[in-house]
Write a protein that holds these residues in place. Structure first.
Motif, PDB file in Angstrom:
ATOM      1  N   TYR A 252       0.775  -1.245   0.000  1.00  0.00           N
ATOM      2  CA  TYR A 252       0.000   0.000   0.000  1.00  0.00           C
ATOM      3  C   TYR A 252       0.810   1.302   0.000  1.00  0.00           C
ATOM      4  N   GLY A 280      -6.155  -0.143   5.842  1.00  0.00           N
ATOM      5  CA  GLY A 280      -6.783   1.162   6.006  1.00  0.00           C
ATOM      6  C   GLY A 280      -5.873   2.287   5.556  1.00  0.00           C
ATOM      7  N   ASP A 281      -4.569   2.060   5.604  1.00  0.00           N
ATOM      8  CA  ASP A 281      -3.624   3.098   5.202  1.00  0.00           C
ATOM      9  C   ASP A 281      -3.634   3.331   3.693  1.00  0.00           C
ATOM     10  N   ILE A 283      -6.303   3.592   1.957  1.00  0.00           N
ATOM     11  CA  ILE A 283      -7.376   4.582   1.788  1.00  0.00           C
ATOM     12  C   ILE A 283      -6.943   5.949   2.298  1.00  0.00           C
ATOM     13  N   LYS A 284      -6.151   5.965   3.379  1.00  0.00           N
ATOM     14  CA  LYS A 284      -5.637   7.243   3.877  1.00  0.00           C
ATOM     15  C   LYS A 284      -4.736   7.912   2.843  1.00  0.00           C
ATOM     16  N   LEU A 285      -3.951   7.101   2.142  1.00  0.00           N
ATOM     17  CA  LEU A 285      -3.033   7.622   1.125  1.00  0.00           C
ATOM     18  C   LEU A 285      -3.743   7.975  -0.173  1.00  0.00           C
ATOM     19  N   ASN A 286      -4.951   7.454  -0.334  1.00  0.00           N
ATOM     20  CA  ASN A 286      -5.645   7.566  -1.610  1.00  0.00           C
ATOM     21  C   ASN A 286      -7.137   7.852  -1.388  1.00  0.00           C
ATOM     22  N   PRO A 287      -7.490   9.092  -1.109  1.00  0.00           N
ATOM     23  CA  PRO A 287      -8.898   9.434  -0.860  1.00  0.00           C
ATOM     24  C   PRO A 287      -9.798   9.278  -2.087  1.00  0.00           C
ATOM     25  N   GLU A 324      -5.764  -5.078  11.734  1.00  0.00           N
ATOM     26  CA  GLU A 324      -5.484  -5.032  10.297  1.00  0.00           C
ATOM     27  C   GLU A 324      -5.701  -6.397   9.619  1.00  0.00           C
ATOM     28  N   GLY A 397     -15.160   5.146   1.623  1.00  0.00           N
ATOM     29  CA  GLY A 397     -14.007   5.338   2.500  1.00  0.00           C
ATOM     30  C   GLY A 397     -13.607   4.139   3.323  1.00  0.00           C
ATOM     31  N   LYS A 398     -14.127   2.963   2.988  1.00  0.00           N
ATOM     32  CA  LYS A 398     -13.781   1.752   3.728  1.00  0.00           C
ATOM     33  C   LYS A 398     -13.647   0.580   2.761  1.00  0.00           C
TER      34      LYS A 398
END
Length: 409
Positions: A252, A280-281, A283-287, A324, A397-398
């Motif tokens: 990721y 989850g990271d 998604i944080k890196l890629n909104p 995770e 977002g999930k």
């Protein structure tokens, strides 16, 4: 001041001698199973506890630690107490190799959970095998680790008898993803990218073979470095290729920015990867990752009746890091080692032998139990017998479950 220091030292020495004389320490170390005390053994954990992949690594450590705590609370192995020794490999082979040497050198270490990365595992396997120290990875998917370098040609040979894993392999994961993109998502043209690491390159290779077998077309291939974050040149190539999807073999930290830069450039096609991006990271890196896909080993832990207590207990333990993708598999890896120790102790009149490592390896091969992730057992290669996988998609977002099943070839 000198006289006062001398008095303090003398008092400390006397206190220590008194404690020893009174026998207040009833806890023994590995191999010491004398009357009146318990034997303490160590389960090592190797994972990236710092750096880009630490979100996954901390979940591995915490979950293994939870298994050890609960084994002690339940007195799972009478006369034996477990403790954790967690080492940070930062996701790189060299520190992993050093950690393996350190764990082997600690006589109290009776087994190891980890690592996360297949490339790190390659640097550790020989060291553990030479020492007859059992190693169970909750995350490695590189096929050659358990079936040998010639596995793709049909020649399968187990290189290391001490190596096991609770995660299924890329021989299953890559083709499962290829079937999904071709048959479910109806994609006929894919641009293939990998990070050149053992895991990423291997996953991309097994994906490619199955996708082409399904009649799909690989319209472009590129290789990146795991630390790359600027993908402008690749974005241009993907745009001009006519690809309907990108398949990324890697993790990721690079996959998130790659997908984001594709979307920012107007290349609105899904990026798909393996369990290395199902975090989850990502998604944080890629909104803008809505509609991206990832496979993960096993069925969704949150939907498994066998995992309900693990999830509840993990939350109750107040770990600040999520379990995770590999949490359940890490718990099961640690529990498999514990069950191996339990079998060895039972076969030795309730005591742990002085040199138990080789016997634990043999016992783990025969272990079978209902774990967090379902039935836990190992085949002749040390691979999990659980071949189920899940496709996830980014939704609102999930990560949401898209499809679960098995790959039947």
């Amino acid at each position: 001041m000198r006289h006062r220091s001398a008095v303090v030292v003398s008092i400390a020495v006397i206190a220590a001698l008194s404690l020893t004389a009174c026998g207040s320490r009833d806890e023994k170390k590995s191999g010491d199973s004398g009357n009146g005390g318990s034997t303490t053994v160590t389960i090592g954990v190797d994972a990236p506890l710092t750096g880009d992949l630490s979100a996954l690594g901390l979940g591995i450590r915490n979950s293994a630690e939870l298994a050890v705590k609960q084994a002690n609370e339940k007195n799972e192995v009478p006369g034996v107490k477990f403790q954790i020794k967690a080492l940070d490999d930062t996701g790189k082979p060299a520190p992993g190799q050093q950690n393996a040497t350190q764990l082997v050198g600690d006589k109290d270490v009776i087994g190891v959970v980890g690592p996360l990365n297949s490339s790190v595992a390659q640097s550790m396997q020989q060291i553990f095998n030479d020492a007859n120290l059992v190693q169970i990875s909750p995350a490695n998917t590189g096929v050659a680790l358990s079936q040998g370098e010639k596995w793709a040609s049909g020649v399968k040979a187990r290189p290391f008898k001490s190596y096991f894993r609770t995660a299924t392999t890329d021989a299953v994961q890559g083709p499962f993803a290829a079937d999904f993109l071709a048959k479910d998502a109806k994609k006929t043209k894919v641009f293939l990218i990998d990070d050149q690491k053992t895991y990423g390159a291997g996953l991309a290779g097994t994906f490619k073979a199955q996708f082409v077998k399904n009649g799909g077309q690989i319209v472009g291939e590129e290789h990146v470095n795991p630390d790359d974050r600027d993908f402008a040149a690749i974005v241009t190539k993907v745009r001009s290729s006519g690809a309907e999807a990108v398949y990324y073999g890697g993790e990721y930290p690079a996959a998130g920015p790659l997908s984001l830069q594709l979307k920012d450039a107007g290349v609105n096609i899904p990026l798909m990867g393996g369990d290395g991006i199902q975090s989850g990271d990502f998604i944080k890196l890629n909104p803008k990752g809505q509609g991206d896909f990832a496979t993960a080993v096993g069925l969704p832990v949150e939907k498994l009746p066998t995992a309900a207590k693990f999830i509840e207990d993990y939350k109750a333990a107040n770990y600040k890091d999520a379990y995770e993708t590999y949490g359940g598999y890490s718990y099961d890896s640690a529990w498999a080692i514990i069950q191996g120790v339990k079998a060895v102790v039972a076969a030795n009149n309730g005591k742990l032998p002085d040199s138990p490592r080789a016997k634990v390896v043999e016992a783990v091969q025969k272990v079978t139990f209902e774990g967090v992730t379902g039935k836990v057992s190992f085949d002749e290669f040390g691979d999990t017998t659980n071949k189920q996988l899940t496709v996830y998609t980014v939704k609102d977002g999930k990560w949401a479950v898209e499809k679960s099943g098995t790959f039947n070839g």
